[in-house]
Design a protein around this motif. Structure first.
Motif, PDB file in Angstrom:
ATOM      1  N   GLY A  27     -17.049  16.085   2.182  1.00  0.00           N
ATOM      2  CA  GLY A  27     -15.058  16.654   1.866  1.00  0.00           C
ATOM      3  C   GLY A  27     -14.894  15.866   0.705  1.00  0.00           C
ATOM      4  O   GLY A  27     -15.735  15.523  -0.138  1.00  0.00           O
ATOM      5  N   VAL A  28     -13.908  16.464   0.065  1.00  0.00           N
ATOM      6  CA  VAL A  28     -13.678  16.124  -1.052  1.00  0.00           C
ATOM      7  C   VAL A  28     -12.586  14.682  -0.988  1.00  0.00           C
ATOM      8  O   VAL A  28     -12.380  14.419  -0.344  1.00  0.00           O
ATOM      9  CB  VAL A  28     -12.109  17.168  -1.646  1.00  0.00           C
ATOM     10  CG1 VAL A  28     -11.268  17.223  -3.062  1.00  0.00           C
ATOM     11  CG2 VAL A  28     -12.950  18.432  -2.001  1.00  0.00           C
ATOM     12  N   ILE A  29     -13.102  14.270  -2.365  1.00  0.00           N
ATOM     13  CA  ILE A  29     -12.505  12.684  -2.407  1.00  0.00           C
ATOM     14  C   ILE A  29     -11.484  12.431  -2.703  1.00  0.00           C
ATOM     15  O   ILE A  29     -10.971  13.396  -3.614  1.00  0.00           O
ATOM     16  CB  ILE A  29     -12.872  11.986  -3.315  1.00  0.00           C
ATOM     17  CG1 ILE A  29     -14.949  12.011  -3.269  1.00  0.00           C
ATOM     18  CG2 ILE A  29     -13.117  10.340  -3.853  1.00  0.00           C
ATOM     19  CD1 ILE A  29     -15.470  11.654  -4.066  1.00  0.00           C
ATOM     20  N   GLY A  30     -10.458  11.862  -1.792  1.00  0.00           N
ATOM     21  CA  GLY A  30      -9.164  12.023  -1.937  1.00  0.00           C
ATOM     22  C   GLY A  30      -8.836  11.240  -3.527  1.00  0.00           C
ATOM     23  O   GLY A  30      -9.307  10.270  -3.694  1.00  0.00           O
ATOM     24  N   PRO A  31      -8.154  10.587  -3.587  1.00  0.00           N
ATOM     25  CA  PRO A  31      -7.218   9.779  -4.880  1.00  0.00           C
ATOM     26  C   PRO A  31      -7.326   8.616  -4.919  1.00  0.00           C
ATOM     27  O   PRO A  31      -7.265   8.293  -3.468  1.00  0.00           O
ATOM     28  CB  PRO A  31      -5.602  10.451  -5.458  1.00  0.00           C
ATOM     29  CG  PRO A  31      -5.048  10.998  -3.623  1.00  0.00           C
ATOM     30  CD  PRO A  31      -6.506  11.783  -2.758  1.00  0.00           C
ATOM     31  N   ARG A  32      -7.765   7.597  -5.350  1.00  0.00           N
ATOM     32  CA  ARG A  32      -7.453   6.277  -5.888  1.00  0.00           C
ATOM     33  C   ARG A  32      -6.615   5.804  -5.319  1.00  0.00           C
ATOM     34  O   ARG A  32      -4.875   6.858  -6.006  1.00  0.00           O
ATOM     35  CB  ARG A  32      -7.977   6.199  -6.971  1.00  0.00           C
ATOM     36  CG  ARG A  32      -8.566   4.532  -7.194  1.00  0.00           C
ATOM     37  CD  ARG A  32      -8.702   4.024  -8.249  1.00  0.00           C
ATOM     38  NE  ARG A  32      -8.825   2.910  -8.693  1.00  0.00           N
ATOM     39  CZ  ARG A  32      -9.367   2.529  -9.965  1.00  0.00           C
ATOM     40  NH1 ARG A  32      -9.967   2.655 -11.023  1.00  0.00           N
ATOM     41  NH2 ARG A  32      -9.963   1.477 -10.167  1.00  0.00           N
ATOM     42  N   GLY A  33      -6.848   4.792  -4.097  1.00  0.00           N
ATOM     43  CA  GLY A  33      -5.161   3.976  -4.011  1.00  0.00           C
ATOM     44  C   GLY A  33      -4.554   3.551  -4.872  1.00  0.00           C
ATOM     45  O   GLY A  33      -5.176   3.207  -6.117  1.00  0.00           O
ATOM     46  N   ARG A  34      -3.595   2.533  -5.090  1.00  0.00           N
ATOM     47  CA  ARG A  34      -3.325   1.724  -5.714  1.00  0.00           C
ATOM     48  C   ARG A  34      -3.417  -0.097  -5.287  1.00  0.00           C
ATOM     49  O   ARG A  34      -4.205  -0.062  -4.988  1.00  0.00           O
ATOM     50  CB  ARG A  34      -1.576   1.678  -5.008  1.00  0.00           C
ATOM     51  CG  ARG A  34      -0.649   3.697  -5.708  1.00  0.00           C
ATOM     52  CD  ARG A  34       1.303   2.781  -5.627  1.00  0.00           C
ATOM     53  NE  ARG A  34       1.214   2.575  -4.013  1.00  0.00           N
ATOM     54  CZ  ARG A  34       2.229   2.170  -3.497  1.00  0.00           C
ATOM     55  NH1 ARG A  34       3.849   1.728  -4.312  1.00  0.00           N
ATOM     56  NH2 ARG A  34       2.657   2.060  -2.323  1.00  0.00           N
ATOM     57  N   ASN A  35      -3.386   0.054  -6.906  1.00  0.00           N
ATOM     58  CA  ASN A  35      -3.997  -2.115  -7.475  1.00  0.00           C
ATOM     59  C   ASN A  35      -3.005  -2.237  -6.338  1.00  0.00           C
ATOM     60  O   ASN A  35      -1.709  -2.335  -6.158  1.00  0.00           O
ATOM     61  CB  ASN A  35      -3.915  -2.034  -8.714  1.00  0.00           C
ATOM     62  CG  ASN A  35      -5.218  -1.388  -9.271  1.00  0.00           C
ATOM     63  OD1 ASN A  35      -6.162  -0.839  -8.945  1.00  0.00           O
ATOM     64  ND2 ASN A  35      -4.129  -0.831 -10.401  1.00  0.00           N
ATOM     65  N   GLY A  36      -3.946  -3.322  -5.742  1.00  0.00           N
ATOM     66  CA  GLY A  36      -3.444  -4.536  -5.016  1.00  0.00           C
ATOM     67  C   GLY A  36      -2.651  -5.399  -5.894  1.00  0.00           C
ATOM     68  O   GLY A  36      -2.906  -5.336  -6.436  1.00  0.00           O
ATOM     69  N   PRO A  37      -1.884  -6.459  -5.099  1.00  0.00           N
ATOM     70  CA  PRO A  37      -1.075  -7.506  -5.624  1.00  0.00           C
ATOM     71  C   PRO A  37      -2.172  -8.853  -6.655  1.00  0.00           C
ATOM     72  O   PRO A  37      -2.891  -8.718  -6.001  1.00  0.00           O
ATOM     73  CB  PRO A  37      -0.542  -8.210  -4.976  1.00  0.00           C
ATOM     74  CG  PRO A  37      -0.858  -8.019  -3.587  1.00  0.00           C
ATOM     75  CD  PRO A  37      -1.480  -6.353  -2.829  1.00  0.00           C
ATOM     76  N   VAL A  38      -2.237  -8.838  -7.385  1.00  0.00           N
ATOM     77  CA  VAL A  38      -2.639  -9.764  -8.335  1.00  0.00           C
ATOM     78  C   VAL A  38      -2.705 -10.916  -7.315  1.00  0.00           C
ATOM     79  O   VAL A  38      -2.146 -11.687  -6.919  1.00  0.00           O
ATOM     80  CB  VAL A  38      -2.636 -10.380  -9.687  1.00  0.00           C
ATOM     81  CG1 VAL A  38      -3.068 -11.621  -9.855  1.00  0.00           C
ATOM     82  CG2 VAL A  38      -2.246  -8.696 -10.207  1.00  0.00           C
ATOM     83  N   GLY A  39      -4.137 -11.612  -7.093  1.00  0.00           N
ATOM     84  CA  GLY A  39      -4.314 -13.042  -6.441  1.00  0.00           C
ATOM     85  C   GLY A  39      -4.223 -13.979  -6.589  1.00  0.00           C
ATOM     86  O   GLY A  39      -3.294 -14.647  -8.226  1.00  0.00           O
ATOM     87  N   ALA A  40      -3.517 -15.138  -6.466  1.00  0.00           N
ATOM     88  CA  ALA A  40      -3.497 -16.733  -6.906  1.00  0.00           C
ATOM     89  C   ALA A  40      -4.812 -16.868  -8.625  1.00  0.00           C
ATOM     90  O   ALA A  40      -5.858 -16.972  -7.622  1.00  0.00           O
ATOM     91  CB  ALA A  40      -2.896 -16.987  -5.808  1.00  0.00           C
ATOM     92  N   ARG A  41      -4.596 -17.419  -8.829  1.00  0.00           N
ATOM     93  CA  ARG A  41      -5.098 -18.400  -9.715  1.00  0.00           C
ATOM     94  C   ARG A  41      -6.259 -19.461  -8.885  1.00  0.00           C
ATOM     95  O   ARG A  41      -5.177 -20.070  -8.160  1.00  0.00           O
ATOM     96  CB  ARG A  41      -4.518 -18.718 -10.680  1.00  0.00           C
ATOM     97  CG  ARG A  41      -5.641 -19.566 -11.966  1.00  0.00           C
ATOM     98  CD  ARG A  41      -5.359 -19.731 -13.342  1.00  0.00           C
ATOM     99  NE  ARG A  41      -6.067 -20.236 -14.155  1.00  0.00           N
ATOM    100  CZ  ARG A  41      -5.674 -20.283 -15.606  1.00  0.00           C
ATOM    101  NH1 ARG A  41      -4.379 -20.778 -15.424  1.00  0.00           N
ATOM    102  NH2 ARG A  41      -6.853 -20.876 -16.370  1.00  0.00           N
ATOM    103  N   GLY A  42      -6.735 -19.721  -9.008  1.00  0.00           N
ATOM    104  CA  GLY A  42      -8.014 -20.616  -8.434  1.00  0.00           C
ATOM    105  C   GLY A  42      -7.895 -21.812  -9.336  1.00  0.00           C
ATOM    106  O   GLY A  42      -7.984 -22.461  -9.753  1.00  0.00           O
TER     107      GLY A  42
END
Length: 326
Positions: free
Chosen positions: A76-91
């Motif tokens: 099938g046709v590749i769907g559109p890219r999803g939105r970026n997730g939230p930035v994780g906490a700094r280690g």
């Protein structure tokens, strides 16, 4: 009579002659007839279709085997890219591994030393000494297959350039040790020490090597024994001794007798006696034969021995050293 006429009429209606087929087989007429011939229509197994008799549908048969699987369809046709997730906490902050850094620096220093460190005492410079005495000092020398080692160079005796590999002067170092210690070496380079069998093997296995022994008896007399050929075999042969070419002022050569003997310690018995351990009897590690005409690694002031005129005499001090033959 009426029933017989009805039966004939119904039979004729469902099985007409060719002449009447078109008229009688019309749906309107069949409906009319079936209204009159209800019982016949329900009981008969025949329904006409043109001139062909077709039976009623029977009960449903068993389900057949599934057919072969069809080919895979196009993706099938590749769907559109999803939105970026939230930035994780700094280690948390990492810890610098100083051990690895120090090891890396040590390797670099070792490489530099191997490039520039002299291979023998005749290549040392006095200002490079790590420590000094009246007779010489401690220098860094490169030993093939061993690496850079701190060694004591005697720069004065008999022309100098000697590497000292054994010294007994103060009695503050225990020489009654096991095989591993004698292979690696032990003691204080400016005092009593043993260089190590592996280093001794590597240093004497390349080129022509001479060896000198300086001794002092308990009555204060100085003696010397010099050998023009000295070599120590590999560990696979238990560091066998090869020595010849004696000269000196001792009245008897107490060391050449040990030629071709393997090295022994209290926990590694390689002497010629199957039921005795010369290393345990004489309190040290040495090239015991059967057992000894010399024993410079014995218990200090007790079994540090050299054979003179038929008598084993106690040495208070000894020093053994090697250099390339002049």
């Amino acid at each position: 009579m009426e029933s017989l006429i009805t039966l004939l009429l119904c039979s004729f209606a469902f099985n007409p002659s060719p002449t009447w087929a078109t008229t009688l087989q019309s749906s309107h007429f069949k409906e009319l007839i079936c209204n009159q011939c209800q019982q016949y229509c329900e009981n008969t197994d025949l329904v006409t279709a043109g001139n062909t008799r077709v039976g009623k549908a029977g009960p449903r048969g068993l389900r057949g085997f599934p057919g072969p699987r069809g080919p895979i369809g196009e993706p099938g046709v590749i769907g559109p890219r999803g939105r970026n997730g939230p930035v994780g906490a700094r280690g948390s902050e990492g810890v610098v591994n100083m051990t690895l850094i120090e090891q890396s620096m040590d390797r670099k220093i070792e490489e530099v030393h191997q490039m520039y460190a002299p291979r023998s005492c005749d290549g040392v410079k006095s200002d490079a000494a790590l420590s000094r005495t009246d007779s010489g000092g401690v220098f860094k020398l490169f030993i093939p297959e061993v690496g850079v080692r701190n060694l004591f160079c005697d720069l004065t005796d008999d022309g100098g350039n000697w590497v000292v590999f054994q010294r007994r002067m103060y009695g503050n170092v225990n020489f009654y040790r096991g095989w591993g210690d004698y292979v690696k070496g032990f003691g204080d380079l400016q005092g009593d020490h043993w260089l190590g069998l592996e280093a001794l093997h590597q240093m004497t296995n390349r080129g022509n090597i001479e060896m000198k022994i300086n001794m002092i008896t308990s009555d204060g007399i100085h003696w010397s024994a010099k050998y023009s050929n000295f070599r120590v075999g590999p560990g696979s042969d238990n560091y066998t001794l090869f020595v010849s070419g004696y000269s000196g002022n001792s009245t008897r050569d107490g060391f050449s007798w040990h030629d071709n003997a393997q090295f022994s310690t209290k926990d590694a018995d390689h002497d010629y006696y199957p039921l005795r351990n010369c290393a345990s009897e004489y309190g040290g590690g040495w090239w015991y034969h059967g057992c000894a005409y010399s024993n410079l690694n014995g218990n200090f002031s007790e079994t540090v021995l050299w054979y003179f005129d038929g008598v084993m005499r106690i040495m208070c001090c000894s020093e053994m050293k090697i250099r390339r033959r002049l």
